[in-house]
Every structure is written in C-alpha cells, then in structure tokens.
Design a protein around this motif. Structure first.
Motif, PDB file in Angstrom:
ATOM      1  N   ILE A 342       0.833  -1.201   0.000  1.00  8.62           N
ATOM      2  CA  ILE A 342       0.000   0.000   0.000  1.00  8.62           C
ATOM      3  C   ILE A 342       0.866   1.248   0.000  1.00  8.62           C
ATOM      4  O   ILE A 342       0.578   2.225  -0.720  1.00  8.62           O
ATOM      5  CB  ILE A 342      -0.945  -0.015   1.215  1.00  8.62           C
ATOM      6  CG1 ILE A 342      -1.994  -1.124   1.041  1.00  8.62           C
ATOM      7  CG2 ILE A 342      -1.621   1.339   1.397  1.00  8.62           C
ATOM      8  CD1 ILE A 342      -2.928  -1.274   2.221  1.00  8.62           C
ATOM      9  N   TRP A 343       1.940   1.240   0.793  1.00 11.70           N
ATOM     10  CA  TRP A 343       2.820   2.403   0.840  1.00 11.70           C
ATOM     11  C   TRP A 343       3.388   2.691  -0.547  1.00 11.70           C
ATOM     12  O   TRP A 343       3.479   3.863  -0.943  1.00 11.70           O
ATOM     13  CB  TRP A 343       3.964   2.175   1.829  1.00 11.70           C
ATOM     14  CG  TRP A 343       4.886   3.354   1.941  1.00 11.70           C
ATOM     15  CD1 TRP A 343       4.786   4.393   2.812  1.00 11.70           C
ATOM     16  CD2 TRP A 343       6.029   3.633   1.115  1.00 11.70           C
ATOM     17  NE1 TRP A 343       5.788   5.311   2.594  1.00 11.70           N
ATOM     18  CE2 TRP A 343       6.572   4.875   1.556  1.00 11.70           C
ATOM     19  CE3 TRP A 343       6.654   2.967   0.068  1.00 11.70           C
ATOM     20  CZ2 TRP A 343       7.713   5.441   0.984  1.00 11.70           C
ATOM     21  CZ3 TRP A 343       7.778   3.532  -0.519  1.00 11.70           C
ATOM     22  CH2 TRP A 343       8.299   4.753  -0.061  1.00 11.70           C
ATOM     23  N   ALA A 344       3.791   1.664  -1.277  1.00 11.64           N
ATOM     24  CA  ALA A 344       4.368   1.864  -2.610  1.00 11.64           C
ATOM     25  C   ALA A 344       3.370   2.570  -3.527  1.00 11.64           C
ATOM     26  O   ALA A 344       3.733   3.495  -4.274  1.00 11.64           O
ATOM     27  CB  ALA A 344       4.791   0.520  -3.201  1.00 11.64           C
ATOM     28  N   VAL A 345       2.113   2.166  -3.470  1.00 15.37           N
ATOM     29  CA  VAL A 345       1.083   2.778  -4.309  1.00 15.37           C
ATOM     30  C   VAL A 345       0.849   4.239  -3.899  1.00 15.37           C
ATOM     31  O   VAL A 345       0.805   5.145  -4.740  1.00 15.37           O
ATOM     32  CB  VAL A 345      -0.232   1.976  -4.217  1.00 15.37           C
ATOM     33  CG1 VAL A 345      -1.352   2.712  -4.953  1.00 15.37           C
ATOM     34  CG2 VAL A 345      -0.048   0.579  -4.794  1.00 15.37           C
ATOM     35  N   VAL A 346       0.700   4.461  -2.591  1.00 14.28           N
ATOM     36  CA  VAL A 346       0.404   5.813  -2.105  1.00 14.28           C
ATOM     37  C   VAL A 346       1.595   6.745  -2.342  1.00 14.28           C
ATOM     38  O   VAL A 346       1.428   7.895  -2.770  1.00 14.28           O
ATOM     39  CB  VAL A 346       0.040   5.767  -0.608  1.00 14.28           C
ATOM     40  CG1 VAL A 346      -0.193   7.168  -0.071  1.00 14.28           C
ATOM     41  CG2 VAL A 346      -1.209   4.919  -0.396  1.00 14.28           C
ATOM     42  N   ALA A 347       2.804   6.258  -2.074  1.00 15.50           N
ATOM     43  CA  ALA A 347       3.994   7.095  -2.260  1.00 15.50           C
ATOM     44  C   ALA A 347       4.196   7.450  -3.731  1.00 15.50           C
ATOM     45  O   ALA A 347       4.564   8.588  -4.058  1.00 15.50           O
ATOM     46  CB  ALA A 347       5.226   6.374  -1.722  1.00 15.50           C
TER      47      ALA A 347
END
Length: 364
Positions: A342-347
């Motif tokens: 999720i962090w990869a997508v949001v970042a």
C-alpha cells in the motif's frame, strides 16, 4: 502579474509560492506512514531476510521527510501567516495538527529501534528528545484541538487525529525505559506512559462515540473520504502495542508480581481489542472496495491507509510475542507485507502529484 511575465527570473518563485502558501499539516502523514514501516520492520517478531535494511532505509527516508516538512512548515507560517492562521482556525483542518507530534514520535521510535545501528548510543539520546518533544506537542494537541473541532466541524474519524498522539507516546516510550537509570526514573516513565495510555484511550472512546453517533444519523462519508475510515485502526493497533510493550519492560521498574500483572493486562486487553480490530479492518476494507468501484480518486487522504495498518502490524507483533502465538506473529508479518504494498502505491501517487503540482494547490 505583468512584471512577472516580463522578468523570466522571478517566474519559478511565482510558481512555487502557492505550494508553500497551502502547505497543510496533513502532509506530516507522509512521515507517519513512512516511519511506521521502519518501526514495524524493526519490531517484527519473525526474523525475515532484509528486514534490517528495510528498517534502516525507511527510517532515513522518514527522518529526511520530517526535516524537509518541518522547514517548509515553518516557512509557511513565516511567509504566509494569515493563510496558516486560517488553516489553524478551520474546524475541518484543525484535527490534522495531530499529525505533527505523531510524525515526531514515529521518527523518534525509529531512532530508538534502528538509529543505534547507524549512529550508536547517541541515537537513544535523540530518540528521548524526540519523544519528549512529540509528547508535549501531542498532549497539547489533545487538549487544544478538540474544542476547535467542536466549534463547527463535522464529526468524522479524522477527529481521532489529535487525541491519538498520547497513545503513540505510551507505545514508543516503552523502548526508552530500559535506557533510564534504575529506580525512580524508570518507575516514573512507566507510570507516565500508562497515564498517557489511559488519557488517549478515554479520549478516543469518547470521540468515536460522537463520530459513530453522527454516522448513524447522517450516513457514511463521501467516496473521497472513505480512506479516513481506516484511522480508528491506528488507535486500536497503538493501544495493543502500548499495553504489551509496557508490560514487557515493566519488570525493569516494578516488582515481579506487579510486572506479571501488567503483562497479563496487556495480553487480556490486546486479545479483546484485537477482535474489535479485525472487525474494523474488515469493515474498512469493504468500504474501500466499494468506494474504488464508485470512482475513488487519489488524494492525500490515502495516507490514512498506511500508519493505521502499520500500527496494527506492530500491535499484532507485540501481542504475538507476549503470548508466544506463532499464528499472531505471522499475522503481523502479513499486515506488514500489505503495508509495504500500500505504501508503494500511495507514495508513487504522491510523488506524481508533487511533480505535476496537483497536490500543491487547494482542493476545489
């Protein structure tokens, strides 16, 4: 305006000024969502390959983001004071000021768990200073911000933002207790952390009662606000972590019998609240899935996915270690893996929004 057009030199400054003028406190959620990965990796109950590198890398990244945003936010208040005061007085924006102390506390927790590998014992001193700064700011926010929200804001899960920081202080303070001198210093810190735990838990329960009552009357928030429904998971995960981490280190400050009681409290509390957390997580996932089908677009609210999920991973890891439950320990690993994705997508979306400047102007 004509002067700016004729003079090519000031043009870049003119394009930058809106970004600084509209720098809102919710940007510190970037630090929270990034730093919790460092904390989660360092506290994983399962020794996975690459966890140390992940912890160090994300802590450095979160520290850099905190420094950059702190300088930019200070400049925002100096150069655009009226705009900054307007945001601070806005009941809808006021809750996000809770993100500032939580960002500081998260980076401080990373310093205690990861920074020592890079900077040695001095990292513990930095962690203690950041904890003290974040705790003072967090308690202040928990006292000052709620009346501002009540002055005209609409109840939503975002209202938890200013009341959660003391719980983060309770959870992150546990790591500092063994580094304090034996005796009264450790006891005072332990009791202080439990007081912060009780303060945040009481405020969170009262706040959620108000929010749930409003949702029952008015219905669920709009599609674009659905990511904020993940915020209650932050309170749940942090409280489970605090109860069990404090119980784990309590033996260094109190008698063995008292420490056994505190550890038992952590397990009992964590087990019960974990059931609530599972229900909230499932509900949040369902709402997000439905919102995705109804045109959910990226916004800074997507950072609401990261820190709460990371807090649950840390809480599950602490509970798994307290109970020696392999299933709970691996569940924390699964939550952490989901957090990374999720962090990869949001970042990536945040970086694109900054590059195209779509995130640097007020939402229409």
């Amino acid at each position: 305006m004509l002067t700016i057009v004729r003079d090519p030199a000031p043009a870049p400054i003119a394009r930058r000024s809106p970004a600084l003028a509209h720098l809102t406190p919710n940007w510190f959620a970037v630090v929270m969502g990034t730093g919790i990965i460092a904390v989660g990796a360092a506290s994983l109950p399962v020794d996975l390959p690459g966890r140390d590198s992940i912890a160090r890398g994300f802590w450095v990244l979160a520290t850099a983001a905190l420094l950059l945003l702190s300088v930019a936010f200070a400049a925002h208040w100096v150069r655009h004071r009226e705009q900054a005061l307007g945001y601070a007085r806005n009941p809808a924006m006021a809750p996000f000021y809770g993100a500032l102390p939580m960002a500081v506390l998260t980076v401080g927790a990373g310093a205690a768990g990861v920074g020592t590998e890079i900077f040695g014992p001095s990292a513990v001193v930095a962690a203690a200073l950041l904890w003290a700064l974040g705790t003072v700011a967090g308690v202040t926010a928990a006292i000052i911000v709620p009346p501002r929200m009540l002055s005209g804001g609409i109840p939503s899960p975002v209202w938890l933002m200013p009341v959660v920081p003391p719980m983060v202080s309770a959870a992150t303070g546990a790591a500092l207790i063994p580094h304090l001198p034996e005796g009264q210093a450790r006891l005072t810190m332990l009791l202080g952390c439990y007081a912060l735990f009780a303060m945040a838990l009481t405020a969170a329960v009262v706040t959620m009662a108000v929010v749930i009552g409003h949702l029952a009357r008015a219905g669920l928030p709009g599609v674009q606000a659905i990511p904020t429904m993940w915020i209650p998971l932050g309170v749940i995960g942090q409280s489970i972590a605090a109860a069990n981490l404090l119980g784990r280190v309590s033996g260094t400050a109190v008698s063995s019998d008292a420490a056994a009681g505190l550890r038992a409290f952590g397990v009992a509390y964590g087990t019960g609240v974990a059931g609530i957390g599972a229900l909230v997580l499932g509900f949040a996932c369902l709402l997000t899935y439905r919102a995705a089908g109804r045109g959910l677009r990226f916004s800074m609210s997507w950072w609401s996915f990261t820190f709460p999920l990371g807090a649950c991973a840390v809480g599950a890891g602490a509970l798994g270690m307290a109970t020696d439950s392999v299933a709970v320990q691996w569940f924390s690993v699964a939550l952490f893996a989901l957090l990374l994705g999720i962090w990869a997508v949001v970042a990536a979306n945040t970086a694109r929004g900054v590059w195209t400047r779509t995130l640097l102007v007020p939402a229409p």
